[in-house]
Design a protein around this motif. Sequence first.
Motif, short mmCIF file in Angstrom:
data_model
loop_
_atom_site.label_atom_id
_atom_site.label_comp_id
_atom_site.label_asym_id
_atom_site.label_seq_id
_atom_site.Cartn_x
_atom_site.Cartn_y
_atom_site.Cartn_z
N VAL A 197 0.82 -1.08 -0.21
CA VAL A 197 0.06 0.08 0.05
C VAL A 197 0.78 1.18 -0.09
CG1 VAL A 197 -1.49 1.27 1.39
CG2 VAL A 197 -2.11 -1.00 0.94
N ARG A 198 1.93 1.07 0.90
CA ARG A 198 2.70 2.41 0.84
C ARG A 198 3.43 2.72 -0.51
NH1 ARG A 198 8.30 3.20 3.94
NH2 ARG A 198 8.47 5.36 3.82
N SER A 199 4.03 1.61 -1.21
CA SER A 199 4.88 1.72 -2.35
C SER A 199 3.63 2.50 -3.47
CB SER A 199 5.21 0.68 -2.77
OG SER A 199 4.55 -0.63 -3.16
N GLU A 200 2.42 1.59 -3.70
CA GLU A 200 1.40 2.04 -4.46
C GLU A 200 1.00 3.50 -4.20
OE1 GLU A 200 0.13 0.56 -7.09
OE2 GLU A 200 1.78 -0.99 -7.07
N GLY A 201 1.00 3.87 -3.11
CA GLY A 201 0.68 5.10 -2.54
C GLY A 201 1.60 6.34 -3.12
N ILE A 202 2.75 5.96 -2.83
CA ILE A 202 3.98 6.93 -3.30
C ILE A 202 3.68 7.00 -4.91
CG2 ILE A 202 6.22 7.09 -3.77
CD1 ILE A 202 6.87 6.00 -0.83
#
Length: 160
Positions: free
Chosen positions: A46-51
């Motif tokens: 989720v963090r990487s896709e959010g970035i």
Amino acid sequence: MGKLFLLLIGLVLLELTVMIEVGSVMGALPTVGLLVLAAVIGSSLVRSEGIKTLLTAQQKMQQGEMPGREVMGGMMLALAGLLLIIPGFVTDFFGILLLLPWLRNRLADKLVGSGQFRMQMGGFQAQRPPFEARPGEDEEPPGGANRGGTTIEGEFERKE
């Protein structure tokens, strides 16, 4: 409110049923380990896709375009993060589905194109001046404070 409550109760019962079934096949400890592993891996995804989504939205705004798809995608990523943190295999499944960029973009396009959500660039516009009394609002607020009171200016000095 009643429909949402019934939906949540049904989801909890479904999650418990699936966890019991998986636990009876794999055992209790591996089942708990799998749930924790899904939450940890899911949160990093989720963090990487959010970035990635944030960077794409910034690029679109710099080009003067509306980042509608990216905003909706960001909301879906937040929902995916919530679903992955909630212990259970059913919510993890739906959370992982929302992490798939092609599915998330397709859903975002459908939601943005449906007219249910409207975006506007350029900030906010006030309907009236910010400190003007609202229609039907008493001139004197509760507690007796008067809006038209005297303002006293002064200086202060902190002594330690």
